[in-house]
Design a protein around this motif. Structure first.
Motif, PDB file in Angstrom:
ATOM      1  N   PRO A 102       2.985  37.314  39.917  1.00 54.44           N
ATOM      2  CA  PRO A 102       2.730  37.326  38.476  1.00 54.44           C
ATOM      3  C   PRO A 102       2.389  35.923  37.985  1.00 54.44           C
ATOM      4  O   PRO A 102       2.879  34.929  38.517  1.00 54.44           O
ATOM      5  CB  PRO A 102       4.053  37.829  37.885  1.00 54.44           C
ATOM      6  CG  PRO A 102       5.083  37.502  38.915  1.00 54.44           C
ATOM      7  CD  PRO A 102       4.386  37.654  40.233  1.00 54.44           C
ATOM      8  N   VAL A 103       1.516  35.884  36.988  1.00 56.97           N
ATOM      9  CA  VAL A 103       1.015  34.592  36.514  1.00 56.97           C
ATOM     10  C   VAL A 103       1.377  34.382  35.051  1.00 56.97           C
ATOM     11  O   VAL A 103       1.582  35.328  34.296  1.00 56.97           O
ATOM     12  CB  VAL A 103      -0.514  34.499  36.684  1.00 56.97           C
ATOM     13  CG1 VAL A 103      -0.886  34.596  38.163  1.00 56.97           C
ATOM     14  CG2 VAL A 103      -1.246  35.590  35.888  1.00 56.97           C
ATOM     15  N   SER A 104       1.438  33.115  34.646  1.00 52.91           N
ATOM     16  CA  SER A 104       1.711  32.761  33.263  1.00 52.91           C
ATOM     17  C   SER A 104       0.831  31.590  32.868  1.00 52.91           C
ATOM     18  O   SER A 104       0.594  30.689  33.675  1.00 52.91           O
ATOM     19  CB  SER A 104       3.188  32.388  33.089  1.00 52.91           C
ATOM     20  OG  SER A 104       3.467  32.085  31.731  1.00 52.91           O
ATOM     21  N   GLY A 105       0.357  31.625  31.640  1.00 52.70           N
ATOM     22  CA  GLY A 105      -0.495  30.538  31.155  1.00 52.70           C
ATOM     23  C   GLY A 105      -1.611  31.005  30.255  1.00 52.70           C
ATOM     24  O   GLY A 105      -2.350  30.190  29.700  1.00 52.70           O
ATOM     25  N   GLY A 106      -1.742  32.320  30.122  1.00 53.02           N
ATOM     26  CA  GLY A 106      -2.715  32.866  29.185  1.00 53.02           C
ATOM     27  C   GLY A 106      -4.152  32.701  29.620  1.00 53.02           C
ATOM     28  O   GLY A 106      -4.461  32.274  30.740  1.00 53.02           O
ATOM     29  N   ILE A 107      -5.052  33.022  28.680  1.00 53.46           N
ATOM     30  CA  ILE A 107      -6.483  32.970  28.974  1.00 53.46           C
ATOM     31  C   ILE A 107      -6.927  31.547  29.289  1.00 53.46           C
ATOM     32  O   ILE A 107      -7.720  31.320  30.205  1.00 53.46           O
ATOM     33  CB  ILE A 107      -7.274  33.539  27.778  1.00 53.46           C
ATOM     34  CG1 ILE A 107      -6.954  35.027  27.607  1.00 53.46           C
ATOM     35  CG2 ILE A 107      -8.773  33.347  27.973  1.00 53.46           C
ATOM     36  CD1 ILE A 107      -7.505  35.635  26.343  1.00 53.46           C
ATOM     37  N   ASP A 132      -4.557  35.484  16.928  1.00 50.01           N
ATOM     38  CA  ASP A 132      -5.437  35.911  18.023  1.00 50.01           C
ATOM     39  C   ASP A 132      -5.212  35.079  19.290  1.00 50.01           C
ATOM     40  O   ASP A 132      -6.165  34.712  19.973  1.00 50.01           O
ATOM     41  CB  ASP A 132      -6.905  35.782  17.587  1.00 50.01           C
ATOM     42  CG  ASP A 132      -7.284  34.350  17.191  1.00 50.01           C
ATOM     43  OD1 ASP A 132      -6.386  33.479  17.122  1.00 50.01           O
ATOM     44  OD2 ASP A 132      -8.484  34.096  16.950  1.00 50.01           O
ATOM     45  N   PHE A 133      -3.954  34.819  19.609  1.00 49.98           N
ATOM     46  CA  PHE A 133      -3.670  33.946  20.755  1.00 49.98           C
ATOM     47  C   PHE A 133      -4.171  34.545  22.061  1.00 49.98           C
ATOM     48  O   PHE A 133      -4.573  33.838  22.970  1.00 49.98           O
ATOM     49  CB  PHE A 133      -2.168  33.652  20.846  1.00 49.98           C
ATOM     50  CG  PHE A 133      -1.832  32.644  21.901  1.00 49.98           C
ATOM     51  CD1 PHE A 133      -2.076  31.302  21.694  1.00 49.98           C
ATOM     52  CD2 PHE A 133      -1.280  33.042  23.117  1.00 49.98           C
ATOM     53  CE1 PHE A 133      -1.788  30.360  22.681  1.00 49.98           C
ATOM     54  CE2 PHE A 133      -0.981  32.108  24.096  1.00 49.98           C
ATOM     55  CZ  PHE A 133      -1.238  30.774  23.878  1.00 49.98           C
ATOM     56  N   GLY A 134      -4.134  35.883  22.184  1.00 49.00           N
ATOM     57  CA  GLY A 134      -4.701  36.507  23.373  1.00 49.00           C
ATOM     58  C   GLY A 134      -3.731  37.314  24.211  1.00 49.00           C
ATOM     59  O   GLY A 134      -4.030  37.631  25.363  1.00 49.00           O
ATOM     60  N   PHE A 135      -2.571  37.678  23.643  1.00 53.50           N
ATOM     61  CA  PHE A 135      -1.621  38.514  24.377  1.00 53.50           C
ATOM     62  C   PHE A 135      -1.144  39.617  23.449  1.00 53.50           C
ATOM     63  O   PHE A 135      -0.623  39.343  22.361  1.00 53.50           O
ATOM     64  CB  PHE A 135      -0.448  37.684  24.894  1.00 53.50           C
ATOM     65  CG  PHE A 135       0.410  38.408  25.908  1.00 53.50           C
ATOM     66  CD1 PHE A 135      -0.141  38.917  27.073  1.00 53.50           C
ATOM     67  CD2 PHE A 135       1.766  38.578  25.691  1.00 53.50           C
ATOM     68  CE1 PHE A 135       0.647  39.587  28.005  1.00 53.50           C
ATOM     69  CE2 PHE A 135       2.563  39.235  26.616  1.00 53.50           C
ATOM     70  CZ  PHE A 135       1.990  39.740  27.780  1.00 53.50           C
ATOM     71  N   ALA A 136      -1.314  40.858  23.864  1.00 54.56           N
ATOM     72  CA  ALA A 136      -1.050  42.000  22.990  1.00 54.56           C
ATOM     73  C   ALA A 136       0.442  42.209  22.749  1.00 54.56           C
ATOM     74  O   ALA A 136       1.268  42.017  23.649  1.00 54.56           O
ATOM     75  CB  ALA A 136      -1.659  43.268  23.581  1.00 54.56           C
ATOM     76  N   THR A 137       0.765  42.636  21.542  1.00 54.79           N
ATOM     77  CA  THR A 137       2.151  42.947  21.182  1.00 54.79           C
ATOM     78  C   THR A 137       2.727  44.000  22.117  1.00 54.79           C
ATOM     79  O   THR A 137       3.888  43.893  22.557  1.00 54.79           O
ATOM     80  CB  THR A 137       2.219  43.460  19.736  1.00 54.79           C
ATOM     81  OG1 THR A 137       1.797  42.416  18.846  1.00 54.79           O
ATOM     82  CG2 THR A 137       3.629  43.893  19.375  1.00 54.79           C
ATOM     83  N   GLY A 138       1.932  45.026  22.443  1.00 52.99           N
ATOM     84  CA  GLY A 138       2.411  46.088  23.323  1.00 52.99           C
ATOM     85  C   GLY A 138       2.796  45.579  24.691  1.00 52.99           C
ATOM     86  O   GLY A 138       3.791  46.027  25.280  1.00 52.99           O
ATOM     87  N   LEU A 139       2.020  44.632  25.219  1.00 55.22           N
ATOM     88  CA  LEU A 139       2.329  44.068  26.534  1.00 55.22           C
ATOM     89  C   LEU A 139       3.575  43.187  26.471  1.00 55.22           C
ATOM     90  O   LEU A 139       4.420  43.218  27.368  1.00 55.22           O
ATOM     91  CB  LEU A 139       1.141  43.271  27.063  1.00 55.22           C
ATOM     92  CG  LEU A 139      -0.114  44.072  27.421  1.00 55.22           C
ATOM     93  CD1 LEU A 139      -1.219  43.138  27.889  1.00 55.22           C
ATOM     94  CD2 LEU A 139       0.192  45.108  28.493  1.00 55.22           C
ATOM     95  N   SER A 140       3.690  42.404  25.414  1.00 61.69           N
ATOM     96  CA  SER A 140       4.871  41.556  25.263  1.00 61.69           C
ATOM     97  C   SER A 140       6.122  42.416  25.115  1.00 61.69           C
ATOM     98  O   SER A 140       7.171  42.127  25.723  1.00 61.69           O
ATOM     99  CB  SER A 140       4.709  40.635  24.053  1.00 61.69           C
ATOM    100  OG  SER A 140       5.811  39.757  23.931  1.00 61.69           O
ATOM    101  N   GLY A 187       0.586  47.659  15.337  1.00 62.61           N
ATOM    102  CA  GLY A 187      -0.044  48.335  16.458  1.00 62.61           C
ATOM    103  C   GLY A 187       0.119  47.577  17.770  1.00 62.61           C
ATOM    104  O   GLY A 187       0.277  46.352  17.789  1.00 62.61           O
ATOM    105  N   ALA A 188       0.071  48.315  18.868  1.00 66.22           N
ATOM    106  CA  ALA A 188       0.263  47.731  20.195  1.00 66.22           C
ATOM    107  C   ALA A 188      -0.826  46.737  20.560  1.00 66.22           C
ATOM    108  O   ALA A 188      -0.609  45.815  21.350  1.00 66.22           O
ATOM    109  CB  ALA A 188       0.334  48.841  21.245  1.00 66.22           C
TER     110      ALA A 188
END
Length: 279
Positions: free
Chosen positions: A103-108, A213-221, A257-258
């Motif tokens: 698994p990776v971390s650091g965003g787009i 618009d940071f780039g990580f969806a609420t549903g995924l978080s 919304g997700a």
């Protein structure tokens, strides 16, 4: 990540449910494939980057799945939790296919710049073999040979990443209501002991601008934090603050919304406080 692999000189074959992603990949010289099985037939190493555990399992073990092809190593870049990782690793091992959690971390931004944190667990010899390929994505951290170990590290990280958004929102809402400039307050926090990834990056880019618009969806978080709290409970570890973060993400998902950005948690705090945290 696929583009970085291609730019590093690797032959890359990709399957995606989104036509626009396939088209973009084609512009980077990446070959399209109709199914996960077709990818695994063309490639010795298959990388997965998928939204949730159920999708990962289906892509690997389902009809036209990776397991139907001839791949030797499956590397999961997704955040899917240790339980699913252990189960799929066990099924693949019986077929002589190696499974690696990464698994990776650091965003787009981290993915584009090759500066992701890559948490790795799996057979040491396999991890050593794919290390040069994973180096294309960023810095690696070996978490052990047990399947799912890297997933535990990732869940903890993602819980904290969401938590600091909530805590920073509460502090900045208080500051704004008291008449402080939120940009100045962020600058103070970032030069002080409260410094965190939200005030350093997410707030300046996506909250103070009002873009969310940071780039990580609420549903995924929400999915990640829920899995983190569940895993902590399975291990007998109290996660009181993590549970609060999960509830806040649930409220954000219900309200916006997700597909909303997870920085939208701030909008909930703004509504409650009756202020807007803007530069």
């Amino acid at each position: 990540m696929a583009r970085r692999l291609a730019e590093a000189g690797h032959r890359v074959v990709v399957c995606d449910t989104r036509a626009e992603a396939i088209a973009e990949a084609g512009h980077a010289g990446i070959e399209p494939a109709a199914t996960p099985e077709a990818v695994a037939t063309a490639a010795d190493i298959v990388f997965l980057s998928l939204p949730n555990p159920g999708i990962v399992r289906d892509v690997v073990l389902g009809p036209n799945g990776v397991v139907k092809g001839g791949a030797r190593i499956v590397v999961d870049l997704s955040t899917t939790g240790p339980s699913m990782a252990s189960a799929v690793a066990h099924e693949l091992a019986a077929l002589g296919i190696a499974w690696v959690d990464a698994p990776v971390s650091g965003g787009i931004a981290g993915a584009s710049g090759g500066k992701l944190a890559v948490m790795v667990s799996g057979p040491k010899d396999i991890c050593d073999e794919i290390e040069p390929v994973l180096a294309v994505f960023g810095r690696q951290f070996f978490c052990g040979e047990k399947a799912g170990s890297a997933q535990v590290a990732k869940l903890g990280n993602n819980m904290i990443a969401a938590a600091v958004i909530l805590l920073s929102a509460e502090a900045l809402a208080m500051g704004v209501k008291a008449g402080l400039n939120p940009q100045v307050m962020c600058d103070i926090i970032n030069a002080s002991s409260g410094r965190n990834s939200a005030t350093q990056d997410k707030f300046p880019r996506s909250v103070l601008t009002g873009t969310f618009d940071f780039g990580f969806a609420t549903g995924l978080s929400y999915k990640d934090v829920r899995m983190c709290v569940d895993e902590a409970e399975n291990l007998g570890v109290p996660m009181v603050a993590g549970s609060l973060v999960r509830q806040m993400l649930a409220a954000t998902k219900a309200r916006y919304g997700a597909e909303s950005d997870f920085t939208s948690m701030v909008r909930i705090v703004e509504e409650w406080a009756g202020v807007e945290i803007r530069a």
